[in-house]
Structures are given as structure tokens and as C-alpha cells.
Motif scaffolding. Structure first.
Motif, short mmCIF file in Angstrom:
data_model
loop_
_atom_site.label_atom_id
_atom_site.label_comp_id
_atom_site.label_asym_id
_atom_site.label_seq_id
_atom_site.Cartn_x
_atom_site.Cartn_y
_atom_site.Cartn_z
N ARG A 49 19.49 26.92 -33.34
CA ARG A 49 20.43 26.87 -34.79
C ARG A 49 19.32 27.99 -35.21
NH1 ARG A 49 16.96 23.41 -36.56
NH2 ARG A 49 16.24 25.27 -37.87
N ASP A 50 20.75 28.63 -35.37
CA ASP A 50 19.77 29.68 -36.94
C ASP A 50 21.10 30.28 -37.86
OD1 ASP A 50 22.43 31.06 -35.99
OD2 ASP A 50 21.84 32.93 -34.93
N SER A 51 21.04 31.06 -39.00
CA SER A 51 21.49 30.42 -39.64
C SER A 51 23.31 29.95 -39.49
CB SER A 51 20.86 31.64 -40.81
OG SER A 51 21.90 33.26 -40.87
N THR A 52 23.68 30.39 -38.74
CA THR A 52 24.94 30.78 -38.89
C THR A 52 25.80 29.81 -37.96
OG1 THR A 52 24.65 32.43 -35.97
CG2 THR A 52 24.94 33.61 -38.90
N THR A 115 4.89 28.01 -33.02
CA THR A 115 5.46 26.66 -32.66
C THR A 115 5.69 25.68 -34.31
OG1 THR A 115 2.65 26.27 -33.16
CG2 THR A 115 4.03 26.84 -31.09
N ALA A 116 5.70 24.39 -34.22
CA ALA A 116 6.20 24.25 -35.52
C ALA A 116 5.48 22.71 -35.18
CB ALA A 116 7.12 23.61 -36.07
N LYS A 117 4.96 21.70 -36.21
CA LYS A 117 4.12 20.82 -36.05
C LYS A 117 5.06 19.62 -36.66
CE LYS A 117 1.98 21.42 -40.57
NZ LYS A 117 0.69 20.86 -42.07
N PRO A 118 4.69 18.73 -36.15
CA PRO A 118 5.51 17.16 -36.36
C PRO A 118 6.27 17.47 -38.06
CG PRO A 118 3.71 16.63 -35.39
CD PRO A 118 3.42 18.29 -35.68
N LEU A 119 7.38 16.92 -37.68
CA LEU A 119 7.69 17.37 -38.70
C LEU A 119 7.71 15.86 -39.76
CD1 LEU A 119 11.30 18.60 -37.37
CD2 LEU A 119 9.86 20.01 -38.60
N PRO A 120 7.91 16.18 -41.06
CA PRO A 120 7.67 14.91 -41.91
C PRO A 120 9.03 14.16 -42.06
CG PRO A 120 7.85 16.70 -43.06
CD PRO A 120 8.01 17.04 -41.41
N PHE A 121 9.96 15.14 -41.68
CA PHE A 121 11.44 13.42 -41.25
C PHE A 121 12.02 14.94 -40.66
CE2 PHE A 121 12.47 16.61 -45.24
CZ PHE A 121 13.38 17.45 -44.70
N GLN A 122 12.99 14.00 -39.68
CA GLN A 122 13.83 14.44 -38.51
C GLN A 122 14.91 15.34 -39.40
OE1 GLN A 122 13.22 15.66 -35.70
NE2 GLN A 122 11.46 13.97 -36.15
N LEU A 123 15.49 16.71 -39.24
CA LEU A 123 16.02 17.24 -39.84
C LEU A 123 17.89 16.87 -39.85
CD1 LEU A 123 15.50 21.28 -39.75
CD2 LEU A 123 14.79 18.73 -40.94
N ASP A 124 18.18 16.09 -38.69
CA ASP A 124 19.37 15.83 -38.18
C ASP A 124 19.48 14.61 -39.45
OD1 ASP A 124 18.19 14.13 -36.81
OD2 ASP A 124 19.20 14.47 -35.16
N GLN A 125 17.91 13.72 -39.76
CA GLN A 125 17.97 12.89 -40.28
C GLN A 125 18.68 12.75 -42.20
OE1 GLN A 125 18.10 9.24 -39.09
NE2 GLN A 125 18.93 10.53 -37.62
N GLY A 126 17.86 13.72 -42.09
CA GLY A 126 17.99 14.55 -43.77
C GLY A 126 18.45 13.93 -45.20
N ASP A 141 13.88 20.75 -45.30
CA ASP A 141 15.59 20.30 -46.17
C ASP A 141 16.39 21.74 -45.67
OD1 ASP A 141 17.69 18.24 -47.37
OD2 ASP A 141 16.59 18.88 -49.20
N LEU A 142 16.16 23.20 -46.66
CA LEU A 142 17.29 23.83 -45.93
C LEU A 142 17.63 24.06 -45.08
CD1 LEU A 142 15.88 25.96 -49.19
CD2 LEU A 142 17.75 24.23 -49.25
N ARG A 143 16.91 23.73 -44.34
CA ARG A 143 17.54 24.70 -42.45
C ARG A 143 18.17 23.57 -42.60
NH1 ARG A 143 11.70 24.91 -38.95
NH2 ARG A 143 10.84 25.93 -40.81
N ARG A 144 18.26 22.68 -42.66
CA ARG A 144 19.75 21.55 -42.37
C ARG A 144 21.29 22.41 -42.54
NH1 ARG A 144 20.84 16.85 -44.62
NH2 ARG A 144 20.30 17.29 -46.96
N PRO A 145 21.65 22.40 -41.78
CA PRO A 145 23.23 22.87 -41.66
C PRO A 145 23.55 22.54 -43.66
CG PRO A 145 22.90 22.06 -39.52
CD PRO A 145 21.73 21.66 -40.36
N GLU A 146 23.87 21.38 -43.84
CA GLU A 146 25.14 21.15 -44.48
C GLU A 146 24.16 21.89 -46.22
OE1 GLU A 146 23.08 18.99 -42.93
OE2 GLU A 146 23.82 17.95 -41.65
#
Ligand code: ASP
Length: 611
Positions: A49-52, A115-126, A141-146
Motif C-alpha cells: 500500500r502507498d498513498s495512491t 520494520t514495525a512493532k505489533p499495532l495497537p489496532f488493525q488498520l482495517d478495523q479502524g 489512523d491516517l494510514r487508513r485509505p478512508e
């Protein structure tokens, strides 16, 4: 894995969103985040995923083993760069929608950039995640496409506005953030001045005074994408700092301000694929209140009020008669075709609702095929009176009339809220409609019970209408303002006015709201003085950018279109603002903290220092 390192090997040359079937056969290099990893045993799919947009990457131990070895260890939100040839997805596996759904990549190189540590929430569950958590980890949160989509829409709208205003001869001028209190009527945010102990700057509630001053400076047309600050209790569509598209014009009347604003809105709405057709409808404040009980009526559905006060005055039903005779109103809403289907239970629930919003009760008449069902009105009104009401309502067999009787202000408030409830409950709101409305001819002043005096409805620099100027002293409450609000689907998205441009009229307006010469001088002396130095006639408007973008993005909360908003309590969970200041900082500012137990003593010391 090698941890994080900056890639020099792979240089991004495409964005995910650029890839489609036309790029098949081309070698591309992409970089972005691992959105999802699907390990099917042999094959591993990675959604990049990128910004587009998103692109499917695939690794097969028999095809691109080196990359497969890297993919095995990938986790969500790792940052990677890949290079490979774009291939069409096998038939039957292409995804509809995004053009990138038709292609995939079997990269020949994959580099882990971070790398990224385990996320505090899954982005698709935003959407389902507690908002406080989303705000604390806003960068995720801002990484979510919405969410990134909202930021992009905001950017597009802002750019469209800038382009349009440039073609209309406006120049963008920045005005101060550290300034003197402004006249919008909300509570100010204050900032202590270190260099002037005991003095405070106020953050601007709007650039109002500056933009008027700019007109006097000869800036013909000003605009600014302006940050405004108001220390109010927050609601879903309010933030302590928010952005206005602020405009001011020299040598104009209402028509020109409205024409340009309509142009701004046409181009802004076009960003969301909505075509508006100016000129927009106009309604006087009196009609908006009288017909819809609101100064920002939602015109996506009708249910305009009907008035029966004349019949009520002459009837023998005490409740109606007394109300009408004591200056009250008897008004109602007609529901066409619902006489048979509306149940007693529904009518009772509506009656309870009317009471819950401050009404006295709800009377009704349902004209069924076999006669009338009513809240006892048949016992109190003669058949002629019922017929007269029916005629005024334009109702016939099959229709329902819902009636309230009260003081005009309460009728407007209660019936206005009830109308919105009915619109929603009965599914009358056509979500595909975009109803823009100008509300004009606001009263200049309004009596404020709490303050016990008249207050400016808009702000005290708003010009009265020429034909009402004589009433400023004798009948101030009935003076109409040269003010206008722009309403979209029942939400106020902006407002402004033609200003007073001479000092004498300004003084009269100040006296009407009980502002003494001294207070006015102290508060806005510079503007009063400037008005005497050749002020051109001028006027302007401000559009609430956040609210507009929120509506155009279809969001429920203004926070969803602001990158780093505050919570309801004015806090920023990510940065932990507001937070305590150190005692050194406070000392330097000569400010003491009353909440600090020890501060009393310190405060006294500071006070000594100041004196
Ligand atoms: N300054 C006004 C406001 O913020 C808008 C205007 O009169 O232009 O509401």
C-alpha cells in the motif's frame, strides 16, 4: 532481516495507483507498507500500500525464491521496496474496482526498509476502534485509505478554492495569530506575553478585524485559509481550532459576495463529483423560521409549516384560542397520505417527543376514508372550523395534520425539531439531493436573556439595511441586517455580511448593544480610527472549511477531516496537549497556577515582582 536501513539499491519509480494493464511487461519499482500478508504455504501474497493505492505482490519458491525468503518474515506495516515486472493476473483472479486489481508483481528484489512493532489496532478495523485510540496513534489512523482520502479531498477543495479566488482577483494575506480579542462572541484563548508581564494576547476567533482593516488599506479583495480559535464546549462538528475560507471584498453589495461564494462552492463541490447550479435559493430569516422553524432548514424534503392562528383565534377551543389571543401561534405539519397508516402508538410517541423538546403537546387530525380520527379536536372544534383548518393546510382525505400551539419562538423551535425528526423517521430525506440555500435578512440584534441586553446576531460590524437605519434607536429589535448565511442540506456552512463603513453608524450600532464609547475604543479602537480614514464600502463572508469537507466526504465527525484534531475535552491524545507548564516557564511569564497548592505563596512573590 537486517532491521531498518535506507535503500540505495531500489529507487521508487512508480506509485501503486499508477499501475494497470497498460503497464504489463514493464519493470517497475514500488515502495510502501505491507498492508496484508497471505501465506498460502507455498505462495505468499503481500498487499503493498502507498498513498495512491494497493498492488498485489506474489512470491513463489519456484519462481522468485529470494523474495519468498524475505516475504516469509514480513509483518503488517513493514516498509518495503520491491522491483519486478508487471504481469496481468490470471483470469478469474482479477479484482474489480481499482485498476490495480487487474495486475500483480512477482518481484525479483525486495528490500525491507523498516520494520514495525505489533499495532495497537488493525488498520482495517479502524472504523470500529475507539476514537481515543485512533487519536493517540493518529499516524497509524491516517494510514487508513478512508482517512488519507479525506486529507486528499480537503487538499483538493482548498486548491480549487485558491484557484477560483485567484481568477476573481483575490490575494491571500496572512493575518496574526497572536492578537487582540476579536468580536465573534465566543470565549478567547489567551497567551501570556513574556515581554509584557500581565498582558495577554488573544488567539483570533476569526480574522474579522484584520480583513476589514485590509480593505481600508486598499487591498481590494482578500482571502485566507484562516485558522480560527474559539474556546467553546465541543460538539461533533466543532473544534477549538478550525479553518475558515475567509474573504473580504471592497466596493461590493450582497449580490457580488453571493455570486463569488457560489463560484467557490461550485468548484469545491465539483471536487466531490457534485454539480451545483447557481444561483442558489434564497429565503428570508423570517420565512425560514416561519416555514421550517430553523435558520438553517434542510430543504431536501418539504413538510413546511401551515398556520392556523386565524381559525384558532375565533374558535371556542380554549387552548387554541388563548394561545392565539396572547400573541402565540397555532401551526402544523401535514403528512400527505398517512391517515390510514399512522398508528395511535406513533402519534403518542410523537406527542411525547414534542413534549421532550419543550412543546406543550401535539394535537392531530387524521382524515381517513371513513371519517376523522383526532386528539379530541372533534369535540372542541366545529365542523366548519375543522374544515377551515383543513383548507389552510391544503389537506384532504388521506392526510394527517399535526398541530402545536405556543409562543412563536417555541412553535418554531419545537415544530422545527419535530419536522427534522419526521423527515428522518418517515424516510423523506433524499440523500442524493444537494440543497444549497441562502438565508438573508437576519435581524441585526437579538435580545439576550442572560446578558439582559441586545446583542449583535452576526457581529457588531454588520451593516443594518438602509431602509431600517432609522429604527436603530427607536426599534432596534426590528432592524434587519445586511447579513447572509449559506446552508447546505440543513447545515450552516458559512456566513457573512456587508459591513458598516462609517464611524458614525458604527457608534450607533455599538450604542444599540450597550457598548460604551470607552469600551468600544478599548476593544477595537484601531478599527474605529481606520474607519475615519477613507474606508471603502466593504463586505465579506467566511466558509467553514472543516464542516464543508466533512459533509463532502460523507463523514459524521469534523475530526475525521482534520489531521490532528482534539477530543471533546480539547485534548490531543497523541501529543498529550494541553499539559502543565514548568514553574520556570510560569515564572518567566509572571503567571502563577492557582491550582498549584504551593502557588499561592509563589503568586504573591510574582505579584510583588510585577509591582
Ligand atoms: N468573521 C465572520 C465569522 O467568523 C464571518 C464574516 O462576517 O465574514 O463568522
Amino acid at each position: 532481516m537486517g532491521g531498518s536501513r535506507v535503500s540505495l539499491k531500489l529507487r521508487r519509480d512508480h506509485r501503486c495507483g499508477q499501475l494497470g494493464l497498460d503497464k504489463v511487461g514493464q519493470t517497475v519499482c514500488l515502495a510502501g507498507w505491507v498492508n496484508v500478508v497471505r501465506d498460502l504455504g507455498g505462495l505468499i501474497f503481500v498487499e503493498l500500500r502507498d498513498s495512491t493505492g494497493k498492488v498485489q505482490l506474489a512470491a513463489d519458491p519456484n519462481k522468485n525464491k529470494e523474495v519468498h525468503d524475505v516475504f516469509v518474515n514480513l509483518k503488517n506495516e513493514y516498509v518495503i521496496a520491491v522491483s519486478g515486472v508487471v504481469t496481468a493476473r490470471p483470469e478469474g483472479t482479477s479484482k474489480d474496482g481499482a485498476q490495480t486489481g487487474a495486475i500483480e508483481l512477482y518481484p525479483t528484489v525486495c528490500e525491507v526498509l523498516n520494520t514495525a512493532k505489533p499495532l495497537p489496532f488493525q488498520l482495517d478495523q479502524g472504523e470500529k476502534v475507539d476514537e481515543a485510540l485512533r487519536l493517540k496513534y493518529r499516524y497509524l489512523d491516517l494510514r487508513r485509505p478512508e482517512m488519507s482520502g479525506n486529507l486528499i479531498m480537503r487538499h483538493r477543495i482548498t486548491q480549487a478554492v485558491r484557484r477560483y479566488l485567484d481568477t476573481e482577483g483575490f490575494i491571500e494575506v496572512e493575518t496574526p495569530i497572536l492578537c487582540k480579542a476579536t468580536p465573534e462572541g465566543a470565549r478567547d484563548f489567551l497567551v501570556p506575553s513574556r515581554l509584557n508581564p500581565g498582558s495577554w494576547y488573544a488567539l483570533p476567533q476569526s480574522p474579522q478585524l484584520f480583513k476589514q482593516t485590509l480593505m481600508i488599506s486598499g487591498v481590494d479583495r482578500y482571502y485566507q485559509v484562516a485558522r480560527c480559535f474559539r474556546d467553546e464546549d465541543l460538539r461533533a462538528d466543532r473544534q477549538p481550532e478550525f479553518t475558515q475560507i475567509d474573504m473580504e471584498f471592497s466596493f461590493v453589495d450582497e449580490e457580488e459576495v453571493m455570486r463569488v461564494t457560489e463560484g467557490v462552492l461550485v468548484d469545491s463541490f465539483a471536487c466531490a463529483g457534485i454539480e451545483l447550479k447557481p444561483p442558489f435559493r434564497r429565503l428570508s430569516y423570517a420565512d425560514a423560521m416561519g416555514l421550517y422553524g430553523s435558520d438553517k432548514p434542510d430543504l431536501r424534503f418539504d413538510l413546511a409549516f401551515k398556520e392556523f392562528t386565524s381559525v384558532a383565534k375565533a374558535c371556542s377551543f380554549k387552548v387554541f384560542k388563548d394561545t392565539a389571543e396572547s400573541g402565540g401561534q397555532v401551526k402544523g405539519i401535514v403528512l400527505p397520505g398517512l391517515a390510514e397508516s399512522v398508528s395511535r402508538k406513533m402519534l403518542d410517541t410523537w406527542g411525547d417527543y414534542v413534549k421532550s423538546v419543550g412543546g406543550k403537546g401535539l394535537a392531530y387530525m387524521c382524515f381517513g376514508k371513513d371519517g376523522m380520527r383526532s386528539s379530541g379536536l372533534d369535540k372542541h372544534l366545529s365542523p366548519e372550523e375543522i374544515e377551515a383548518i383543513k383548507k389552510l393546510a391544503g389537506a384532504g382525505v388521506g392526510d394527517v395534520i399535526l398541530i402545536v400551539a405556543d409562543k412563536p419562538k417555541n412553535v418554531a423551535n419545537v415544530l422545527g425539531r419535530f419536522r427534522l425528526k419526521l423527515g428522518e423517521e418517515l424516510g423523506l430525506i433524499d440523500e442524493t439531493r444537494h440543497e444549497l440555500l441562502w438565508v438573508v435578512d437576519f435581524p441585526l440584534f437579538e435580545y439576550d436573556e442572560e446578558e439582559g441586553r441586545l446583542m449583535a446576531v452576526h457581529h457588531p460590524f454588520t451593516s443594518p439595511r438602509v431602509e431600517d437605519m432609522d429604527k436603530l434607536e427607536s426599534d432596534a429589535e426590528n432592524v434587519r441586517a445586511r447579513a447572509y448565511d449559506i446552508v447546505y442540506n440543513g447545515c450552516e456552512i458559512g456566513g457573512g455580511s456587508i459591513r458598516i463603513h462609517n464611524q458614525e453608524m458604527q457608534s450607533r450600532a455599538f450604542s444599540a448593544i450597550g457598548l460604551t464609547r470607552e469600551t468600544a475604543q478599548e476593544k477595537f479602537g484601531f478599527l474605529l480610527e481606520a474607519l475615519e480614514s477613507g474606508a471603502p464600502p466593504h463586505g465579506g463572508i467566511a466558509l467553514g472549511l472543516d464542516r464543508m469537507v466533512m459533509l463532502l466526504c460523507g463523514c459524521k465527525s469534523i475530526r475525521d477531516v482534520i489531521a490532528f484534531p482534539k477530543t471533546q475535552s480539547g485534548a490531543c491524545p497523541m501529543t498529550s496537549a494541553p499539559s502543565a507548564a514548568s514553574s520556570e516557564q510560569l515564572d518567566e511569564l509572571k503567571v502563577y497556577n492557582k491550582l498549584d497548592k504551593a502557588a499561592g505563596a509563589k503568586g504573591e512573590k510574582v505579584a510583588e515582582k510585577i509591582s
